[in-house]
Design an enzyme around this catalytic site. Structure first.
Site, PDB file in Angstrom:
ATOM      1  CD1 TRP A   1      -3.196   1.720   0.275  1.00 43.04           C
ATOM      2  CD2 TRP A   1      -1.386   2.637   1.860  1.00 43.04           C
ATOM      3  NE1 TRP A   1      -3.075   3.016   0.697  1.00 43.04           N
ATOM      4  CE2 TRP A   1      -2.616   3.832   1.945  1.00 43.04           C
ATOM      5  CE3 TRP A   1      -0.576   2.803   2.891  1.00 43.04           C
ATOM      6  CZ2 TRP A   1      -1.870   4.919   2.521  1.00 43.04           C
ATOM      7  CZ3 TRP A   1      -0.532   4.089   3.593  1.00 43.04           C
ATOM      8  CH2 TRP A   1      -1.439   5.188   3.419  1.00 43.04           C
TER       9      TRP A   1
ATOM     10  CG  ASP B   1     -11.488   2.997  -3.642  1.00 43.15           C
ATOM     11  OD1 ASP B   1     -10.733   2.461  -3.310  1.00 43.15           O
ATOM     12  OD2 ASP B   1     -11.724   4.268  -2.737  1.00 43.15           O
TER      13      ASP B   1
ATOM     14  CG  ASN C   1     -10.939   1.115   0.200  1.00 40.48           C
ATOM     15  OD1 ASN C   1      -9.698   1.151   0.158  1.00 40.48           O
ATOM     16  ND2 ASN C   1     -11.472   2.272   0.370  1.00 40.48           N
TER      17      ASN C   1
ATOM     18  CB  CYS D   1      -9.995   3.375  -6.541  1.00 41.03           C
ATOM     19  SG  CYS D   1      -8.736   3.995  -4.957  1.00 41.03           S
TER      20      CYS D   1
ATOM     21  CG  ASP E   1      -4.680   5.638  -1.401  1.00 45.44           C
ATOM     22  OD1 ASP E   1      -5.327   6.520  -1.819  1.00 45.44           O
ATOM     23  OD2 ASP E   1      -4.471   4.330  -0.177  1.00 45.44           O
TER      24      ASP E   1
HETATM   25  C1  GLA Z   1      -9.112   4.530  -0.840  1.00 45.66           C
HETATM   26  C2  GLA Z   1      -8.944   5.298  -1.882  1.00 45.66           C
HETATM   27  C3  GLA Z   1      -8.871   6.873  -1.343  1.00 45.66           C
HETATM   28  C4  GLA Z   1      -9.761   7.377  -1.120  1.00 45.66           C
HETATM   29  C5  GLA Z   1     -10.004   6.403   0.386  1.00 45.66           C
HETATM   30  C6  GLA Z   1     -11.642   7.327   0.328  1.00 45.66           C
HETATM   31  O1  GLA Z   1      -8.202   4.902   0.124  1.00 45.66           O
HETATM   32  O2  GLA Z   1      -7.702   5.017  -2.651  1.00 45.66           O
HETATM   33  O3  GLA Z   1      -8.480   7.687  -2.985  1.00 45.66           O
HETATM   34  O4  GLA Z   1     -11.133   6.981  -1.811  1.00 45.66           O
HETATM   35  O5  GLA Z   1     -10.411   5.107  -0.198  1.00 45.66           O
HETATM   36  O6  GLA Z   1     -12.011   6.661   1.818  1.00 45.66           O
END
Ligand code: GLA
Length: 731
Positions: free
Chosen positions: A199, A477, A479, A525, A547
């Site tokens: 990351w 996204d 995550n 993303c 990020d």
């Molecule tokens: C991830 C994305 C960021 C942002 C956050 C929002 O980390 O990479 O750019 O959008 O989520 O929670």
């Protein structure tokens, strides 16, 4: 004909623009790999390469001799349990419990065009611009057919390879392993070049010699992941950016994958790429078919740079579908680093107003606009506007549009928070083993995308929001990684399918949204660049690289990414300093010059900038409009070796007619004992006979001089964290 078959030698010959690949039906029906490399004439007999010296302890098919052992053959597809003791590409378990597999030639067809791969991303081309060979193999231990598919394309050095398994019955079989492509070499004198990361530090290029034994890398995360990228290059030891023989394999897949490389006791080398069999097993019913993801194979004798440019142009022309791929993308400002979760409609409008006055073209509203989400612990899955925060979204978007700005919105479709209405209603939609321990990531769980009703729900809710306002872009996204991969909707014998079905569900949701909104610009993303792969690029033309927006950190990330992926796919923004990830401060100029190398935008509080920075934004936007066509469509060269990991890095784009060049050079850190007192930048890709004039200074030189002697950039790159752009045009 780019593909031909010689009945006499039982040989298939595939030609791309500058490469050839030759294979032969061997004595026991196996498909042998005879040659892959620079173009050779078809019709010459290469059979002698199929034969190797007799080796002790290499069993061979009965009726043949030890010379024909599969363990000492170069193969196009190696099968488990029937004489090839290396890592093998296919393992099919039959109803009798045996996984012994053997693939034997049955028939073949050569035809114009290329069929799509149902449910999966795949390269495409107009029918008259490509040709496909299908070799049908039969498993000697069942009725199953294995179809090896190879497509070649006009004006390209890519071979697209995939495998389909067909079960004509009468019994089901279990696909325990199926690699998409295999490359066998007689020697192990190669380096492996691949992308490793984490990351905020994705896709740094790594180059290591192949060593004796097993090696490779993989993802078991349910997605491609930050850690490795699903592609590998085997480079001859002396290969550099500009010269040397290199072979690439790039997988079009966004789930768990494996790259297996093995250098055996005779220094023969096998490289394979495909779905990771640790998290995969597929029950193939009678009458059913299974398609492997596709692999793009490239050979180049022009070094790593030559290979990269093959991938770049191929992905642009034959993989990325978006109508945006050849279009200058709107310069965006994203509110994430400006506000995180602390915003309301007034703040967002203010951001948009300030941005519009500087020439920024789109406001992207990031995380926190839905459900009751004010931190990262709730509401994923509740894709309904938080009207207390934003009022009426349609009205806000209209106001922003009236500023002359487009509007974009963040989603994280595949996720669900425990604290959400969706979870309260459908706890069974979560990937988990019912009643057992489960894992959280960023406080969230993963939706079971293998379930049709989950994909339906997501399509309806997301499409509902997109219909409710003029939303022209979404940031998709993802995550967290997948754990406890179990679907409450599938029987025990199909649980091995869930990870792959998840990926198919993600692709289906993309497909449905793009059918409904064909002009929607989607940016991929995944916690930054955790799902940057060629499979995703089939659906989205750009992916947020990382990020980490620190300009110096971005250099090895973006140059590593360029091993396979073109500049136009890399989401890159200017962010505030001190940088939120590294706490480092570098000049606004450097931040702009590095972000220029991708899709361009801003990730900061535009309302809080001083006059000097506003002026610099206007200048940067001017440069974006001046250069983006060249950056997006030009040929990309890494001018320095080492993928941005040295103190001085440079890269450039050269127009197709070789008459215009933009080169960026950066020095990250300087010292009295820096790498070299002279920074010599030899500019590749020019026309040696033309004279190139620098656009903003009195300087002109022949292409041959610029290419071979180079320019001395020492004076321009004095100090730490400095950048310079060189814009040259031929007279
Ligand atoms: C991830 C994305 C960021 C942002 C956050 C929002 O980390 O990479 O750019 O959008 O989520 O929670």
């Amino acid at each position: 004909m780019p593909i031909s078959f010689s009945e006499k030698n039982k040989t298939f010959h595939l030609d791309t623009e500058h490469t050839s690949c030759v294979m032969q039906i061997g004595p026991s029906g196996e498909l042998r790999h005879l040659y892959y490399g620079a173009s050779i004439a078809s019709g010459d007999d290469l059979s002698s390469f199929a034969r190797r010296r007799d080796r002790a302890f290499s069993p061979y098919p009965e009726s043949l001799t030890a010379n024909e052992s599969l363990n000492i053959a170069n193969l196009e597809i190696s099968s488990f349990g029937s004489g090839d003791f290396h890592n093998t590409a296919i393992r099919l378990q039959k109803q009798n419990g045996s996984s012994v597999t053997s693939t034997v030639y049955s028939s073949h067809t050569i035809r114009k065009g290329k069929a799509p791969l149902p449910g999966l991303p795949a390269s495409f081309a107009p029918e008259k611009q490509c040709e496909t060979l299908e070799v049908v193999m039969k498993d000697s231990f069942s009725d199953v057919r294995i179809v090896l598919r190879y497509s070649v394309f006009e004006n390209s050095d890519v071979i697209a390879r995939s495998v389909t398994i067909v079960n004509p019955g009468p019994e089901p079989v279990r696909i325990e392993k199926l690699m998409s492509a295999q490359l066998d070499f007689e020697s192990s004198e190669y380096d492996m070049v691949y992308l490793q990361g984490k990351w905020a530090r994705e896709r740094h290029a790594v180059r290591v010699p192949v060593h004796p034994g097993m090696q490779g890398f993989r993802s078991a995360r349910g997605s491609t992941g930050h850690q490795y990228n699903p592609g590998i290059v085997l480079a001859s030891r002396s290969a550099s950016e500009r010269t040397g023989e290199v072979f690439g394999m790039l997988l079009l897949y966004s789930g768990s994958y494996a790259v297996e490389v093995e250098s055996d006791e005779y220094q023969a080398l096998r490289a394979m790429i495909g779905i990771n069999d640790e998290t995969f097993c597929w029950r193939l019913e009678p009458g059913a078919e299974f398609h492997s993801p596709e692999t793009l194979l490239v050979f180049s004798e022009n070094g790593l740079g030559g290979l990269s440019r093959q991938y770049h142009s191929f992905l642009m022309e034959h993989v990325i579908r978006s109508p945006w791929k050849h279009v200058r993308r709107p310069i965006l400002v994203n509110n994430w680093e400006a506000t995180y979760f602390e915003f309301d409609d007034r703040k967002i409008y203010e951001l948009a107003r300030s941005a519009a006055s500087l020439g920024i073209e789109m406001l992207v509203l990031d995380d926190g606009w839905f459900g009751k989400r004010n931190d990262d612990r709730s509401s994923l899955g509740d894709w309904f506007v938080n009207t207390r925060k934003l009022g009426n979204l349609g009205k806000l978007v209209e106001k922003i549009n009236r500023l002359g700005m487009k509007f974009g919105l963040w989603f994280e479709p595949e996720m669900i928070s425990e604290d959400s209405d969706l979870y309260r209603k459908h706890p069974e939609w979560v990937l988990s083993v019912p009643g057992k321990r489960r894992s959280l990531g960023r406080s969230q769980m993963v939706l079971d995308m293998s379930r049709k009703e989950v994909v339906d729900y997501l399509f309806e809710t997301i499409a509902g929001i997109l219909h409710s306002a003029n939303i022209e872009y979404i940031k998709w996204d993802m995550n967290r990684n997948l754990t406890e991969i179990y679907s409450a909707s599938l029987p025990a014998e199909q649980q091995g399918e869930v990870a792959h079905r998840y990926v198919l569900g993600v692709y289906e949701l993309h497909e449905r949204l793009l059918n409904e909104f064909p002009n929607l610009l989607i940016e991929g993303c995944s916690g930054g660049g955790g799902r940057f792969d060629a499979g995703m690029l089939y659906y989205v033309p750009q992916i947020w690289c990382s990020d980490d927006t620190d300009a110096l950190e971005r250099i090895p990330i973006q140059l590593g990414t360029s091993l396979f992926y073109p500049s136009s796919t890399m989401g890159a923004h200017v962010s505030v300093c001190p940088n939120h990830q590294t706490h480092r401060t570098v000049s606004f100029r450097l931040r702009g010059d590095v972000a220029l190398a991708g899709t361009f935008g801003y990730e900061l509080d535009i309302t809080a900038l001083g006059e000097d920075e506003q002026k610099q934004i206007r200048e940067q936007i001017g440069r974006y409009h001046q250069f983006n066509d060249l950056i997006r469509e030009g040929n990309f060269y890494r001018v320095t070796e080492n993928f941005g990991l040295d103190d001085v890095s440079a890269w450039c784009w050269v127009s197709a007619d070789r008459k215009e060049v933009l080169m960026t050079a950066v020095r990250s850190s300087d010292s009295p004992c820096a790498q070299s007192p002279v920074v010599r930048l030899r500019i590749p890709g020019l026309d040696p006979g033309l004279i190139y004039r620098m656009q903003d200074r009195p300087f002109a030189m022949h292409g041959s001089t610029l290419m071979n002697a180079g320019i001395n950039a020492s004076e321009d790159l004095r100090g730490n964290a400095v950048s310079v752009l060189y814009h040259l045009k031929a007279e």
